[in-house]
Write a protein that holds these residues in place. Structure first.
Motif, short mmCIF file in Angstrom:
data_model
loop_
_atom_site.label_atom_id
_atom_site.label_comp_id
_atom_site.label_asym_id
_atom_site.label_seq_id
_atom_site.Cartn_x
_atom_site.Cartn_y
_atom_site.Cartn_z
N LYS A 198 0.82 -1.21 0.00
CA LYS A 198 0.00 0.00 0.00
C LYS A 198 0.85 1.26 0.00
CE LYS A 198 -4.09 -1.99 2.23
NZ LYS A 198 -5.01 -1.92 3.40
N ARG A 199 2.02 1.20 0.63
CA ARG A 199 2.89 2.37 0.66
C ARG A 199 3.33 2.77 -0.75
NH1 ARG A 199 7.56 0.44 4.50
NH2 ARG A 199 7.34 -1.32 3.05
N PHE A 200 3.59 1.76 -1.58
CA PHE A 200 4.03 2.03 -2.94
C PHE A 200 2.86 2.53 -3.79
CE2 PHE A 200 7.58 -0.30 -1.40
CZ PHE A 200 8.65 0.09 -2.17
N CYS A 249 11.79 -9.40 -3.92
CA CYS A 249 10.70 -8.45 -3.63
C CYS A 249 10.92 -7.75 -2.30
CB CYS A 249 9.37 -9.20 -3.63
SG CYS A 249 7.92 -8.13 -3.60
N GLU A 250 11.31 -8.52 -1.27
CA GLU A 250 11.53 -7.93 0.05
C GLU A 250 12.70 -6.94 0.03
OE1 GLU A 250 12.09 -11.26 2.57
OE2 GLU A 250 9.93 -11.70 2.78
N GLU A 251 13.78 -7.30 -0.68
CA GLU A 251 14.92 -6.40 -0.78
C GLU A 251 14.56 -5.11 -1.52
OE1 GLU A 251 18.13 -8.47 -2.60
OE2 GLU A 251 18.73 -9.52 -0.76
N HIS A 252 13.80 -5.26 -2.60
CA HIS A 252 13.40 -4.08 -3.35
C HIS A 252 12.53 -3.16 -2.50
CE1 HIS A 252 11.04 -1.64 -6.20
NE2 HIS A 252 12.13 -1.66 -6.92
N VAL A 253 11.57 -3.73 -1.79
CA VAL A 253 10.69 -2.92 -0.93
C VAL A 253 11.50 -2.19 0.13
CG1 VAL A 253 8.90 -3.05 0.84
CG2 VAL A 253 8.61 -4.30 -1.31
N GLU A 254 12.40 -2.91 0.78
CA GLU A 254 13.19 -2.31 1.86
C GLU A 254 14.09 -1.18 1.35
OE1 GLU A 254 16.50 -3.64 5.25
OE2 GLU A 254 15.54 -5.14 3.95
N ARG A 255 14.85 -1.47 0.29
CA ARG A 255 15.79 -0.48 -0.22
C ARG A 255 15.06 0.70 -0.87
NH1 ARG A 255 20.30 -4.25 -3.31
NH2 ARG A 255 21.13 -5.32 -1.47
N ALA A 256 14.03 0.39 -1.64
CA ALA A 256 13.31 1.45 -2.34
C ALA A 256 12.63 2.39 -1.37
CB ALA A 256 12.29 0.85 -3.30
N TRP A 257 12.06 1.84 -0.32
CA TRP A 257 11.35 2.72 0.63
C TRP A 257 12.31 3.66 1.33
CZ3 TRP A 257 6.69 4.26 0.78
CH2 TRP A 257 6.20 4.93 1.90
#
Length: 491
Positions: free
Chosen positions: A259-261, A437-445
């Motif tokens: 939802k954040r994205f 997916c988890e790495e992308h979410v963490e780094r991107a955020w």
């Protein structure tokens, strides 16, 4: 306020448009109360000025007209503020070790890939070791020429290689949101100069990013004039680029996006919408302002002609006419300076697309994870049906078994073995996709939050500096009418 000043406001801004603008600008100053502001004037407020620019700024003496005794000084005196405004953090090693600038632009003629003659612009990129500067030595900078298309190649590589980073945008290739008197020609000297500043700002932002600054391709771009393209293509980044069709499919078919994205993607759309509206409004105001200033030239012509038939009043009328002429001519420099503030807004107009690119990458990685999970579930269901002989869902294979009988035991065992292998591969794929997916979410955020903080700071300073420039412009108008008043009093 004296009557002559009230007349100035009426003459300068029909329908009190400019008066309302000044009130809005004063609200900016009152709300933000900045502790420090970057007052680079016609240079990009988002990037540190080069030594040549600092010299020119000191010669221009712009701060004399931007600040008065009862107003705070809106200029940045030290270099630390400049560095803070380019996302400098502790991990930004490249900008700490190398001084980078785009020193000049040059027009050239040559042949393109299809052997046709073309005219293009190249930009001189200069670098100098920071330790030499710190030690007081002044070695000649290393320099090389780059075309705009080479900057585009560098950015495309960074987008693919670092999909979780909000990669800084390039300045516009062709002028947009221009008022009618401004040239839209991409070879116009003023436009090329503004693009030079934008390209330097791009390099400074990338070189000060804690992740992008460590990329070896960036170092090749800055130091190797020949052969760096081959190094880029050898990375195979083009094969890693996500197709637009896959990204579009993921956007509409992903089931459980973060939802954040989703909120950040909506925010980027709104940011682009508001900045484009603001740029259109500024272009319309610039058109009207240009006309209002130029019409003051009629005062100058009338006063000069009138002075020819007056003996006692002649000198005063002629002097007032000269003041009017100078005032009418000043609008060209004013609006040229405004374009640099508009360029700062355009940077965040283009940043909105970079922000959406990160969100689209999240949708794509989430969609691939969901597809891999769904495929794994399907394989496990097939294994269960084959092992028990009970078909829970309708399938073509189940119909053929009922019509022609069950498979031979050898065929059944071979299929079970194949399914076991496929399930093992599927489980491994799901794990890989989940980690990705988890790495992308963490780094991107983390990077998006960092971008948002920098955006708030940059836009706040750009708007305040723009307001200060407008106030300075109006003060010059008041001064012009005060001078005209003195001329009238001496008649």
């Amino acid at each position: 306020m004296p009557e002559i000043v009230l007349s100035h406001i009426v003459f300068l801004a029909p329908s009190n448009v400019l008066m309302q603008l000044i009130l809005v600008e004063c609200v900016f100053l009152k709300i933000f109360q900045p502790s420090h502001l970057l007052g680079y004037g016609r240079f990009c407020a988002c990037s540190p000025p080069t030594s040549a620019e600092r010299k020119r700024m000191s010669e221009d003496g712009r701060d004399e007209s931007l600040a008065t005794d009862d107003e705070p000084d809106h200029t940045a005196a030290d270099g630390s503020n400049s560095l803070n405004n380019t996302m400098v953090e502790e991990g930004s090693t490249l900008l700490h070790t190398m001084e980078i600038c785009v020193a000049e632009a040059e027009r050239r003629n040559g042949k393109n890939t299809v052997n046709m003659q073309e005219t293009f612009t190249v930009y001189l990129v200069e670098t100098r070791p920071m330790d030499a500067v710190a030690e007081g030595r002044n070695p000649a900078p290393d320099s090389l020429w780059r075309r705009y298309s080479e900057f585009e190649l560098l950015r495309n590589y960074l987008l693919v290689t670092h999909p979780y980073i909000v990669v800084p945008p390039l300045p516009e290739k062709r002028a947009e949101f221009v008022w009618h008197k401004l040239s839209a020609d991409n070879m116009d000297p003023d436009f090329v100069e503004r693009r030079r500043v934008g390209l330097e700002n791009f390099l400074l932002r990338v070189a000060s990013h804690p992740v992008l600054s460590k990329d070896k391709i960036l170092h090749h771009f800055l130091t190797e004039e020949h052969g760096w393209k081959e190094v880029v293509y050898e990375t195979g980044f083009q094969a890693k680029a996500d197709s637009r069709l896959r990204a579009l499919s993921a956007t509409f078919r992903v089931r459980n996006p973060d939802k954040r994205f989703m909120e950040m993607k909506h925010y980027s759309d709104e940011l682009q919408s508001h900045t484009s509206q603001l740029l259109r409004a500024r272009a319309r105001v610039a058109d009207r302002l240009y006309g209002v200033y130029k019409v003051h030239g009629n005062y100058g012509r009338v006063f000069s002609e009138w002075s020819a038939i007056e003996r006692e009043m002649g000198d005063g009328l002629q002097s007032a006419g000269h003041h009017m002429d100078a005032y009418a001519a000043s609008i060209d420099d004013i609006l040229e300076e405004e374009e640099h503030y508009a360029d700062q807004l355009k940077e965040y107009l283009f940043y909105a697309e970079a922000l959406r690119a990160v969100c689209r990458k999240h949708e794509l990685t989430q969609f691939e994870l969901e597809m891999a999970s769904q495929d794994l579930i399907s394989k496990k269901q097939q294994q269960e049906e084959l092992a028990t002989g009970i078909v829970r869902t309708f399938s073509f294979k189940g119909m053929t078994n009922k019509l022609f009988g069950q498979e031979a035991p050898e065929q059944r065992e071979a299929r079970l073995k194949l399914l076991e292998e496929l399930i093992a591969e599927g489980e491994e794929t799901v794990k890989e996709k989940m980690v990705e997916c988890e790495e992308h979410v963490e780094r991107a955020w983390v990077d998006m939050q960092r971008f948002k903080e920098q955006k708030d700071k940059d836009l706040r300073e750009a708007l305040i500096n723009y307001a200060v420039m407008q106030i300075s412009m109006c003060k010059k108008g008041i001064q012009m009418w005060s001078n005209a008043k003195e001329c009238f009093l001496k008649m």
